[in-house]
Design an enzyme around this catalytic site. Structure first.
Site, PDB file in Angstrom:
ATOM      1  N   ASP A 130      60.466  47.495  31.312  1.00  0.00           N
ATOM      2  CA  ASP A 130      59.339  47.001  30.526  1.00  0.00           C
ATOM      3  C   ASP A 130      59.924  45.953  29.591  1.00  0.00           C
ATOM      4  OD1 ASP A 130      57.342  46.542  28.674  1.00  0.00           O
ATOM      5  OD2 ASP A 130      57.345  48.572  27.849  1.00  0.00           O
ATOM      6  N   LYS A 156      58.815  36.410  24.745  1.00  0.00           N
ATOM      7  CA  LYS A 156      57.734  36.660  25.706  1.00  0.00           C
ATOM      8  C   LYS A 156      56.452  35.899  25.355  1.00  0.00           C
ATOM      9  CE  LYS A 156      55.404  40.688  27.698  1.00  0.00           C
ATOM     10  NZ  LYS A 156      55.413  42.170  27.658  1.00  0.00           N
ATOM     11  N   GLU A 177      51.560  45.763  33.360  1.00  0.00           N
ATOM     12  CA  GLU A 177      51.876  46.867  32.453  1.00  0.00           C
ATOM     13  C   GLU A 177      50.859  48.018  32.538  1.00  0.00           C
ATOM     14  OE1 GLU A 177      52.246  44.634  28.834  1.00  0.00           O
ATOM     15  OE2 GLU A 177      54.096  43.684  29.527  1.00  0.00           O
ATOM     16  N   ASP A 237      46.057  49.487  25.462  1.00  0.00           N
ATOM     17  CA  ASP A 237      47.388  48.958  25.116  1.00  0.00           C
ATOM     18  C   ASP A 237      47.299  48.106  23.848  1.00  0.00           C
ATOM     19  OD1 ASP A 237      49.808  47.677  24.914  1.00  0.00           O
ATOM     20  OD2 ASP A 237      49.879  46.982  26.980  1.00  0.00           O
TER      21      ASP A 237
END
Ligand code: AMP
Length: 530
Positions: free
Chosen positions: A11, A73, A174, A196
């Site tokens: 991850d 990211k 994800e 999330d």
């Protein structure tokens, strides 16, 4: 039989990263040398020319933020002129410069790095941790990305993996990984919502689980809503308290504001486990006589919750949208999986329970659940390819992941509008063929500009690239037909094939992204990493 190294699941997070592996049917979340199961996604370039990665960089981030790269990211696969890069130019303490073709580059200690290189360094750290844990080399991985990542971001993440010396078997979303962590191998038939809530973004994904099939029904998100908003809210509250105590405003005092932001995050996390937090920040400013001024105050959880409820409420607008797309009511969801650090807040858990009418599932750690799912996917790919059936054992069945594309894919029309070829939320992998024609007499080439996004105006979407088909036979306009096939593969990566019906000329184009790097630049990245 050749014994292959196990496939690891990574991850690769904005704030933190986590790596897991399946050994003898059991998932192991891999710890570092000091037992930590998550690593900060930080890279620090030190004065002696060495580079450190992970939790070790937390200290450098405070003392040398200019040479410590955080949140790569947020920038990977983006163009230098995008909103995200502009925001980073304003907010990030490190230097971002413009490379060839509008690609953002990070500059640290006089050297420039592509974003895939920086993310590649984080991935290499995760690979090293896995090798240390397993006592053998690791070469293969499944890496997760947000469901909202477009083609360019996925390709750049894959490149980051390659730069880390990994063969990236699959890029998975994800939320799908989180659902795998809960549902894989349990023969479940259920509808799950993956909620999330991370540091800077919120996503809600609805999946249908039918034994080994994991089908994403819908996904929606807000890229500007996350834990940072709670920190900012609390920071402003502290600024107001300071002003009330001392009659001095600190707005514009960058150092003091940064310190308070840091304290705000700590207080927020403390209030997840404690009912009350005491704040004591010394020497935030000086009074007229040069005496130091401190901030002292306390806050209880109820007071904090009251100040932040509306932020959690905003997540439900996104949930409403995802449910609407899926044609479902909140009560028709059978389980809510929590992912991301912000879901540790009791307020979030209570309000999620209220919205869905059921308590969320909390048996897996929200920081680890995604990498666990990636490792399960990795193990299943591995046994598919390499393990010979053993006598009497039940055949191992790989999960079938049916994802959707987070945004539409289309081409620019002559008038600058956007002609959608693959709709948003279409199941992937998928393929659509369109016929285009020449707009002028004797036109011998046709150029198509390809975009991803949901705006009617092509230029408001993300340009993935352009392709050109040469050598068309001269003919009056409208007579030459060109068939173009648009495909989105299981990794969410776009492949476009153009075919001129008359000549049968065909050219497959793995889209060369405009936000991407020239081949020589990529070669340099591999050289630097070697
Ligand atoms: P992630 O992107 O999933 O790593 O989430 C990072 C966000 O989670 C940051 O905003 C953190 O401040 C927040 N976070 C981490 N732990 C906690 C906690 N115990 N309580 C509240 N927020 C947390």
């Amino acid at each position: 039989m050749v014994e292959h190294d196990p496939v690891i699941g990574i991850d690769l997070g904005t704030t933190n990263s986590c790596v897991s592996v399946v050994l003898d049917g059991e998932v192991h979340v891999i710890p570092d040398e000091s037992g930590a199961r998550v690593q900060a996604s930080l890279v620090s370039f030190l004065t002696d020319g060495s580079v450190i990665v992970g939790n070790e960089c937390r200290h450098e981030q405070v003392v040398d933020p200019v040479n410590t790269i955080a949140s790569a990211k947020r920038l990977i696969g983006r163009s230098y002129v995008s909103k995200e890069v502009k925001a980073a130019l304003q907010a990030a303490p490190y230097k971002v410069v413009k490379g060839k073709g509008s690609v953002p580059l990070i500059e640290a200690r006089g050297q420039r790095y592509g974003l895939p290189e920086v993310s590649g360094m984080v991935l290499r750290r995760m690979k090293d941790l896995a090798e240390r844990y397993l006592g053998r080399p690791v070469t293969r991985a499944v890496i997760t990305v947000p469901a909202s990542f477009n083609d360019t971001q996925r390709q750049m993440t894959k490149l980051a993996g390659q730069l880390a010396g990994l063969d990236v078997l699959r890029i998975i979303n994800e939320p799908t990984a989180a659902a795998l962590a809960y549902g894989y191998g349990r023969g479940i038939k259920a509808r799950l919502a993956v909620y999330d809530f991370g540091g800077g973004t919120f996503d809600l994904t609805i999946l249908e689980l039918r034994d080994t099939v994991f089908e994403v029904v819908s996904t929606a998100g807000d890229t500007y809503l996350g834990g940072d908003d709670f920190d900012n809210r609390l920071m402003r509250y502290m600024l107001a308290a300071f002003k009330q105590q001392h009659g001095v405003g600190l707005e514009g005092e960058t150092l003091a504001v940064n310190r308070l932001k840091h304290v705000a995050e700590k207080v927020k996390c403390e209030l997840s486990t404690k009912e009350r937090a005491i704040v004591n920040v010394t020497e935030l400013a000086l009074d007229a006589n040069g005496a130091p001024l401190d901030l002292r105050f306390h806050l209880d959880r109820a007071g904090f919750n009251e100040r932040c409820q509306d932020l959690v409420q905003r997540t439900f607008l996104v949930c409403d949208e995802a449910l609407r797309i899926a044609g479902l009511k909140a009560s028709e969801v059978h389980g809510v999986v929590l992912v991301g650090g912000t879901t540790r807040m009791p307020l979030v858990r209570e309000m999620v329970a209220g919205y869905f009418g059921r308590a969320p599932l909390v048996d897996l750690n929200p920081d680890e659940v995604v990498s666990i799912g990636a490792a399960l996917q990795g193990a299943s790919l591995d046994s598919d390819h390499f393990s010979a059936p053993t006598s009497g054992a039940a055949p191992h069945r790989a999960p079938l992941l049916l994802d959707v594309t987070p945004m539409a894919l289309g081409v620019q029309t002559v008038s600058g509008y956007y002609d959608v070829v693959i709709e948003r939320n279409a199941s992937i992998p998928c393929e659509h063929t369109r016929t285009f024609t020449t707009s002028m007499d004797d036109q011998t080439s046709v150029r198509l500009q390809i975009f991803q996004g949901d705006s009617r105006i092509a230029a408001e979407n993300i340009k993935l690239g352009e392709i050109e088909l040469y050598g068309l036979p001269p003919a009056p306009r409208g007579q030459v037909e060109i068939q173009v096939t648009f495909e989105i593969d299981t990794d969410g990566i776009v492949v476009v094939t153009e075919r001129d019906s008359a000549t049968g000329i065909e050219q497959a184009t793995r889209i060369e992204v405009s936000a991407g790097y020239a081949p020589d630049e990529v070669a340099q990245m591999f050289e630097r990493g070697a």
